[in-house]
Design an enzyme around this catalytic site. Structure first.
Site: not given
Lengths: 359, 359, 359, 359
Positions: C292-294, C264
């Site tokens: 790697g979510k953000l 994101h």
């Protein structure tokens, strides 16, 4: 070795259950798990290294540990010299005095009706109860004792030494104050005005306005002088509060008058407060490094836990793995009966800071 | 006896330190201290009474317990039948699978640079690290396994039984999934869609759209049928989350189709969430009584603690005091390999609720 | 500029009180204070930047927000397109449905006698009460509605769209489900099996075993396809739980099938859980970057606060400063009535992932 | 009305968002939501009722509120007499003095490298920074000021009044100490020994051992005498700590010398600590009733929140709805420049407690 491999070096080792594990064995198997379990196991190792090294160990005590059934663990830590100097809230000393004098705390519940408790003169500390009428009698006892002292200010350290002596004389019972008296371990209570001991002292003035004076500013200098004299120090903090900062402040103040001290060499804290609201109780030990309260290379760990849960396990493990601390450690020796205390045979200045070490 | 005396009956007994105390002895000496220390000691007693009674014991598992080094404790609880039926988050099962397959988690720190970790494909769970490339390989393995199953929806319980079987066949290693497979202990994962196991299942559809279907609504009925059949139940909850509510919901739903069940007879929870923000994870067990999730007279206690700190001590103590639970308990017997599971030799309905007990 | 000066550049600006300040003005004056107050002010700015940028905004909702009086704020955020796609726990949707259908929650206290509440069929959510008999009637209503749907699995997204439609048709009342229906905003409920909506669905099977099937694995692919299609995304998380991870998982899963998405671009979370116990709800947004979510350069802030305290102020401020979001934003357009949804006029694949973007 | 109906009387009213809402309007719309949002709205109403009634309002201040940007809110509360008597930690007064003297705090991050900060003499308070060299200069300034006072102990109240006067004379700047000086609002600092103000005082003794003496036991009597004289009191506590207990202790001690006072009539607290670990900071206001710190019928509410988040909204709302508190209230009038203070024109005893009200 690649950068990635350097991150991924030490494996988590799952805890393996077995019957009959001792506290020491349980903590040892928690060393390579995660989160607060690992932190408690690390705290155990840090404390062991403090004991093995030649450092002055401060113990800070806040939260309702005495009311909550931990006072004999604290006495044990003092008697066996797992710690050398105590800084406490007034309440922990007052509740200790209460039990040393033969009164008790009682098991209750946090769901009782507090208005009904009030009507029966019962005070509640979360799930624990105490008889308020007995508290009033304690206050009178403290007031009467304070009236027997000289008509001059006492540091909290000096006052508490004599209070411990009086308790030991009267009761012969183990507790924080009596153990510290017998082991010549100083106790400071910087916020004594915020406690029932302070209330008792204030009541002594109704007899004689010259009684019940506590020189808490003198405590600041005296605690810093301990660091100036011993230089290598460690900090064990249970619960944050004024003791945590007072222990750290001693280190900062000592460095001011004897540059090069630069913070405690070891530190562990067991607190329930969290860092993200900015309060000092929850502040991380890393944050303490920015202030020079801890040395930049200090061996330190913080545990987010209730002391009633963590300390019984930790103290039981220490008793197993370091049973002879008192004999094997080179613990500092205090003499506490005078207005100016002594450390390892050398008297402190009558007032203010020891500047003989100033470079 | 006066009302005041009735409040002040049971004294707090300060914890007395001794060398060599076992986990069982430590917890026993914590029974009459205060706060969360006392609550953990009470939880120990409640669990012992569950084991001694004829109840079906649910275990709820949320939080990063597997990554955090507790998965072999959970396997131990399953193998030795300190619990009978597990409800877990997907992550705990996935991280368990990761280690059972021979990969590891690693010791890190919460102060590492997360952007640097991202660039090295390392995932952080607070102070614990894992290799993301290995995770991707796990996902592929799960997808491949899911593609070998029949082209029909499986409840999470049925799917996880077969997943445990496959893992056991491939690795012969102990872990949550393999222990449950071998002990015929059902595992439910109501929020499987919120996990890497779910991601692996969704990837199976790229091979065949008929694969990777999980019937989570079927899980609701099946879990309630367990309660309908066994009627007397208990709940051990670590960490709240979906498992906590799913276990309670089973009880409420069972009562709807078989009135008179009225909630678990025993309950203990070890959670870090607090009640005062209204979330279900932190809700007190008293609150659960209002819903009928717990019986009005349930034997229950909540502990506010990190499971990594509380569970090693608790499980070690249980291993000492109740080593023969598997032999001495009248534990329910499950058969789990079929679409409709069986309990104590009686098969569940093919769909929906068992209404044979409806009054 | 010295290194020291570079640390000490931006001064704290004490909050100055004035009569008549609006929510927007209050938050603006909180931008240069400290701790969670500053974080909330930063969250306000991050949300404003999300709205000004061309990103798909996910909203995650966990905790008892609907029961707790925030459901019309959530409806407002949906209707005015401060958010584009909702991921919720089942309870928040169920309690929303309860009020949309004309029933109510009630003000209580956390100190009520839960056993007495149980005997009156009243359920307690901390300081809030609800009539359990009305809940049972809701369950029946949901079961009856589910029985009218086709005999095939529905993703939670498709099911909830139709549920919202039915509610709007029946009641014409504003709420989360009806607002999302009218605004064509998708709602996912990955843990629907852990909720009373799931219980209602399971009861539909008593009428017809082919009814009440939810394809939660399909939800995983669909949510990732949203990210694959829109690529630039943002995350607003209230309360953690399954919605938080599900939103993040969509991002990770999307990157797997369409490399280069990498998390994101914006993220804010308002949670009460803390990071140091390792659970996903309390995990920091920095930690999310390691996964790697953000994105590594994501504009993000976490606030440690109860949503009932933070959201009224935050939403009121947004209403003042960005009243025309719906008009000025280039919000994504969904079509949700079919088994395969569409985004900006393009239909999703019937099953699995959209691989047309795979490099 | 049935028992069930009596439980379910007052409905939750969902918060309705509108543009342009003021702080007062936002809090008013939060009155019938749930959890801490409702509690903050209730705290607003309790404070309004305190102001409308004829009570002496104590304000307790702990946590890094001054460093964190709230010091001008506290000054505003003092100047406009939303409160009548302040009890503070030393740090809040010291950080206030720092800014009143023209120095600043700075915006930082909790993720900075603390060892690097140490090497640059920068102190960190979570996400806030300060120049340690400036702190040392403050300490010297305090020491120099203390050396100008008479060679006798001062209560912290008397000392802080003169310190405020000196600051006002030197700077003419608004702040906590200067506002209190100008408004004749007493400030007590029972734990002054645990602060940099205490450190400065201790340094004064290096010039003259007769300087820098603080009579904190005298503070106990003086604070209780305020209650004995005014009898009807209220308590606003931000952050717990020593101020919270000191305010409560005044009430208990007053009742001892003037029976029938029986606790504060109103009380609100905004704390981040929780009750279940037994510490005084997190103790509920209900618990305070058991001790007689609060009246059995006291109008009270506790809010679990960070003051940096709650106080800007609360103070802004008060400024709107009670702008004329100073004029409309019958606020107590203090004279503070002498060793014995006066209240409403009547001087306190020179030492100890005012027993003229004893029945």
């Amino acid at each position: 070795m690649s950068k990635k491999s350097s991150y991924l070096q030490t494996t988590i080792e799952p805890f393996v259950v077995e019957p009959g594990l001792t506290g020491d064995e349980i903590l040892s198997r928690m060393e390579r798990i995660s989160f607060q379990g690992r932190n408690l196991a690390s705290a155990y190792r840090v404390w062991q290294r403090m004991i093995a090294d030649d450092v002055m160990i401060f113990l800070g005590v806040a939260g309702a540990l005495s009311a909550g059934g931990l006072r004999l663990i604290l006495a044990h830590l003092i008697t066996n010299r797992y710690v050398d100097c105590v800084v406490s809230t007034g309440a922990n000393l007052y509740h200790d005095l209460h039990e040393t004098r033969g009164r008790r705390h009682f098991i209750g519940s946090h769901r009782l009706d507090d208005r009904d408790l009030q009507s029966h003169h019962i005070d509640r500390v979360y799930d624990t109860l105490v008889d308020e009428d007995e508290f009033i009698e304690n206050d009178n006892w403290i007031a009467a004792f304070a009236a027997t002292l000289e008509s001059r200010p006492y540091t909290s350290r000096e006052f508490l030494y004599h209070l411990g002596g009086k308790l030991w004389e009267d009761t012969g019972q183990d507790g924080i104050l009596t153990a510290a008296f017998r082991a010549n371990v100083p106790i400071f209570c910087p916020a004594i005005a915020d406690s029932s001991i302070g209330m008792g002292l204030s009541q002594a003035r109704m007899t004689d306005p010259a009684k019940g004076h506590v020189d808490v500013i003198g405590d600041i200098a005296e605690s810093a002088n301990i660091v100036i004299r011993h230089r290598r120090t460690a900090s064990v903090v249970l619960g944050g509060g004024t003791p945590k900062n007072f222990i750290n402040q001693a280190s900062v103040q000592a460095d001011f008058y004897s540059p090069g001290i630069s913070g405690h060499q070891y530190a562990l804290q067991i607190v329930t407060d969290v860092p993200h609201f900015g309060g000092a109780s929850g502040a991380s030990l890393d944050e303490a490094q920015s202030w020079g309260k801890l040395a930049a290379d200090a061996d330190h760990v913080g545990v987010q836990a209730d002391a009633t849960l963590a300390l019984p396990l930790l103290a039981s493990a220490l008793a197993s793995s370091a049973p002879d601390a008192k004999k094997t450690r080179r613990a500092p020796e205090f003499a506490l009966s005078e207005r100016a205390m002594s450390l390892d045979g050398r008297r402190f200045p009558d007032s203010g800071y020891d500047t003989s070490h100033r470079s």
